[in-house]
Design a protein around this motif. Structure first.
Motif, short mmCIF file in Angstrom:
data_model
loop_
_atom_site.label_atom_id
_atom_site.label_comp_id
_atom_site.label_asym_id
_atom_site.label_seq_id
_atom_site.Cartn_x
_atom_site.Cartn_y
_atom_site.Cartn_z
N ALA A 29 -6.44 1.28 -1.41
CA ALA A 29 -6.51 0.99 -2.85
C ALA A 29 -7.97 0.97 -3.28
N THR A 30 -8.27 1.59 -4.43
CA THR A 30 -9.64 1.62 -4.93
C THR A 30 -9.67 1.21 -6.40
N SER A 31 -10.86 0.81 -6.85
CA SER A 31 -11.06 0.37 -8.23
C SER A 31 -10.95 1.53 -9.20
N THR A 32 -10.45 1.24 -10.40
CA THR A 32 -10.37 2.25 -11.46
C THR A 32 -11.10 1.83 -12.73
N PHE A 33 -11.58 0.58 -12.81
CA PHE A 33 -12.33 0.09 -13.96
C PHE A 33 -11.56 0.37 -15.26
N GLU A 34 -12.15 1.05 -16.24
CA GLU A 34 -11.49 1.19 -17.55
C GLU A 34 -10.48 2.34 -17.60
N TRP A 35 -10.29 3.07 -16.52
CA TRP A 35 -9.37 4.21 -16.52
C TRP A 35 -7.94 3.74 -16.23
N TYR A 36 -7.00 4.32 -16.98
CA TYR A 36 -5.59 3.92 -16.95
C TYR A 36 -4.74 5.06 -16.36
N PRO A 37 -3.66 4.76 -15.61
CA PRO A 37 -3.20 3.47 -15.12
C PRO A 37 -4.17 2.86 -14.09
N GLY A 38 -4.01 1.58 -13.81
CA GLY A 38 -4.97 0.87 -12.99
C GLY A 38 -4.67 0.94 -11.51
N VAL A 39 -5.72 1.01 -10.71
CA VAL A 39 -5.74 1.05 -9.24
C VAL A 39 -5.22 2.41 -8.74
N GLN A 40 -6.01 3.03 -7.90
CA GLN A 40 -5.55 4.23 -7.17
C GLN A 40 -5.18 3.83 -5.75
N ILE A 41 -4.01 4.26 -5.30
CA ILE A 41 -3.60 4.04 -3.91
C ILE A 41 -3.37 5.40 -3.27
N HIS A 42 -4.12 5.67 -2.21
CA HIS A 42 -3.97 6.90 -1.44
C HIS A 42 -3.24 6.61 -0.13
N HIS A 43 -2.54 7.60 0.39
CA HIS A 43 -1.72 7.45 1.60
C HIS A 43 -2.16 8.48 2.64
N SER A 44 -2.13 8.07 3.91
CA SER A 44 -2.42 8.98 5.02
C SER A 44 -1.63 8.53 6.24
N GLN A 45 -1.35 9.46 7.13
CA GLN A 45 -0.76 9.11 8.42
C GLN A 45 -1.69 9.40 9.58
N ASP A 46 -2.93 9.79 9.27
CA ASP A 46 -3.86 10.13 10.35
C ASP A 46 -5.29 9.67 10.11
N LEU A 47 -5.54 8.95 9.01
CA LEU A 47 -6.88 8.51 8.61
C LEU A 47 -7.79 9.68 8.23
N VAL A 48 -7.23 10.87 8.20
CA VAL A 48 -8.03 12.07 7.99
C VAL A 48 -7.74 12.66 6.62
N ASN A 49 -6.48 12.96 6.36
CA ASN A 49 -6.07 13.59 5.10
C ASN A 49 -5.35 12.57 4.23
N TRP A 50 -5.75 12.51 2.97
CA TRP A 50 -5.25 11.51 2.05
C TRP A 50 -4.69 12.17 0.81
N ARG A 51 -3.63 11.59 0.26
CA ARG A 51 -3.06 12.06 -1.00
C ARG A 51 -2.84 10.86 -1.91
N LEU A 52 -2.94 11.09 -3.21
CA LEU A 52 -2.69 10.03 -4.17
C LEU A 52 -1.21 9.70 -4.16
N ALA A 53 -0.88 8.43 -3.90
CA ALA A 53 0.52 8.01 -3.80
C ALA A 53 0.98 7.19 -4.98
N SER A 54 0.08 6.45 -5.63
CA SER A 54 0.54 5.53 -6.68
C SER A 54 -0.64 5.05 -7.51
N ARG A 55 -0.37 4.83 -8.79
CA ARG A 55 -1.24 4.02 -9.65
C ARG A 55 -0.35 2.91 -10.21
N PRO A 56 -0.34 1.75 -9.58
CA PRO A 56 0.73 0.77 -9.82
C PRO A 56 0.66 0.03 -11.14
#
Length: 538
Positions: A29-56
């Protein structure tokens, strides 16, 4: 068998990483500050390749940032998993400048990373960077820094790390509030996380500020409330004395264990443009392999305390080699949802800013308040994640007076943007202008670098920009004509955390996207047919 990855793992504006693992799945999870929707959550199964999974944080009950100043909003979320659900702690910062800060801390939960995410539980407002620790005995503890508004001689306003228990049944904090760690001589102690290992409570914090003196400090105690002794080789991670390291401003970290028992640290970093201290890509997320020594302290696996650009990971065991991002991203606008790379500013009522259904195949923006408004601005954009890149869009827009404008924008905040805008001149001709705001705060002077390039009415116009490190050049085309440059070569380096005269800087990164503004209040529509983003070779 291991492979190596090249940092950062989350390029472009993705600061303040918090990481957790659920089985074989990792989430950041990373900060999004004033950008909406709030919080970016990326997902990986190998610590190598990441994809955006959710902005909750995607509805008004969870987050409404209208009126939040630049670089306020969502600060330093903390993501964890316990008791069969995800726990997300976050700050909604309402004031940044001056002695006082108004930051409110909340908790939401979900059974899956995609949601549904609950309405928030209010926690406290004593300071930012809250983190939830799930102890082995089932108790839960919140840690956050204490904000001290008083100006102290030789000190700072970061008043130590507070600890308080969270009662799940009562849905609130309970018991005494304890200040468990005052920090070190590096000061500016923030970003706390707690861990338990081999009978010790380990406290990880960020220190030195989020600029070029940023660092990671660790301390430990046999008791959760302290006292905490500082790591003998502190700081654990920093580039404060390594100005040639490509990963500058290293700090604000979190830890995760792999299923095999190895430990990795994710941390904030930035990559300044060569020869500068300007980072238009913002603060990004990198990863380091760390090891627990015989003395029970954590250290970087490569030795020393400076981050590595290339890091060993267990990815090759699963055939998971690091994948380069696509050279080009082409976005079309079908009815329904925005493409996932795009966000807007502050408001939980996006239907007032844009529609994907009003004209199928187009993104329609409804001109709202002026560029840089803290309340309702129709601006939809994606992160810049490469020093060398291009963006293009096609616009249909028929303004009725000079107060209505729309076009392609490179946007950092209200004082730092470059805008290729269609509007009208005093004679009623549709014209294309280059507008820049690159003055030092607080004056924010708007420069109109070129006006009077007349466009054909009732005909779409193609708008483009090219960024090569510090240089930004706009271009346009209409009808069967080829691309033509417009306006001077602009300074892209100004669209950065450091590209301002303000002493404290800002916290986000440059975005490229589409905008429409109508300060007459008539909400003039602007239709964008598509958007293209290309990462160019150096």
């Amino acid at each position: 068998m291991t492979d190596t990855l090249r940092n950062p793992i989350l390029a472009g504006f993705n600061p303040d990483p918090s990481i957790c693992r659920v089985g074989e799945d990792y989430y950041i999870a990373t900060s999004t500050f004033e950008w909406y929707p709030g919080v970016q959550i990326h997902h990986s199964q190998d610590l190598v390749n990441w994809r955006l999974a959710s902005r909750p944080l995607a509805r008004a009950a969870q987050l409404d940032m209208r009126g939040n100043p630049d670089s306020c909003g969502i600060w330093a979320p903390c993501l964890s998993y316990a008791d069969g659900q995800f726990w997300l702690i976050y700050t909604d910062m309402k004031r940044y400048e001056g002695n006082f800060k108004d930051g409110h801390n909340y908790l939401v939960t979900a059974p899956a990373i995609e949601g549904p995410w609950s309405d928030p539980v209010y926690l406290n407002s004593s300071g930012f960077d809250p983190s939830l620790f799930h102890d082995d005995d089932g108790r839960k503890w919140l840690v956050n820094l204490k904000w001290d508004y008083r100006q102290q001689e030789g000190g700072d306003r970061f008043g130590g790390i507070l600890l308080q228990e969270y009662d799940v049944e009562r849905r609130r904090l309970v018991g005494p509030i304890r200040n468990i760690f005052a920090g070190t001589e590096m000061k500016l102690t923030e970003g706390p996380h707690l861990y338990r290992r081999d009978g010790w409570y380990h406290l990880l914090v960020a220190e030195g500020g989020t600029g070029y003196d940023h660092a990671v400090t660790m301390a430990r105690s046999r008791e959760i409330a302290g006292p905490y002794e500082v790591h003998p080789d502190n700081p654990v991670l920093t580039t404060r004395q390594d100005p040639d390291n490509p990963l500058q401003r290293a700090g604000h970290a979190d830890l995760v264990d792999t299923p095999e028992g190895e430990t990795y640290m994710v941390h904030l970093c930035s990559r300044p443009l060569p020869g500068t201290r300007r980072s238009p890509l913002g603060r990004e997320t990198a990863i380091q392999k760390v090891e627990w020594g015989e003395d029970g302290w954590l250290r970087l696996a490569q030795g020393g305390n400076t981050p590595a650009l290339e890091v060993a990971v267990p990815g090759a065991e699963n055939g998971a080699l690091q994948q380069a991002p696509a050279e080009e991203e082409r976005y079309t606008f079908a009815p329904g949802l925005l493409p996932g790379d795009f966000q807007w500013l502050r408001t939980p009522e996006p239907e007032r800013l844009f529609s994907l259904d009003a004209r199928p195949g187009y993104l329609r923006l409804f001109g709202r308040e002026s560029v840089g408004s803290w309340f309702e601005q129709a601006l939809v954009a994606r992160r810049q994640d490469s020093w060398h890149c291009s963006a293009e869009t096609e616009l249909e827009f028929e303004p009725e007076d000079i107060q209505q404008l729309a076009g392609l924008i490179a946007y950092y905040n209200r004082f730092k943007f470059h805008y290729l805008a269609v509007s009208l001149n005093d004679e009623g001709d549709k014209v294309l202008s280059v507008m820049s705001c690159h003055d030092e705060w607080p004056s924010g002077r708007l420069d109109i670098a070129e006006a009077g390039v007349t466009l054909e009415p009732d005909l779409p116009v193609r708008l483009g920009l090219d960024i090569r490190e510090r240089e930004l050049q706009f271009r346009f085309a209409q009808g069967s004509a080829g691309w033509q440059p417009i306006g001077p070569v602009l300074d892209a380096g100004l669209l950065s955390d450091e590209g301002s005269g303000r002493a404290h800087g800002y916290f986000t990164g440059n975005f490229l996207g589409m905008a429409a503004h109508d300060i007459s209040g008539r909400a003039a529509p602007a239709d964008f047919a598509a958007f293209r983003y290309r990462r160019n070779a150096c």
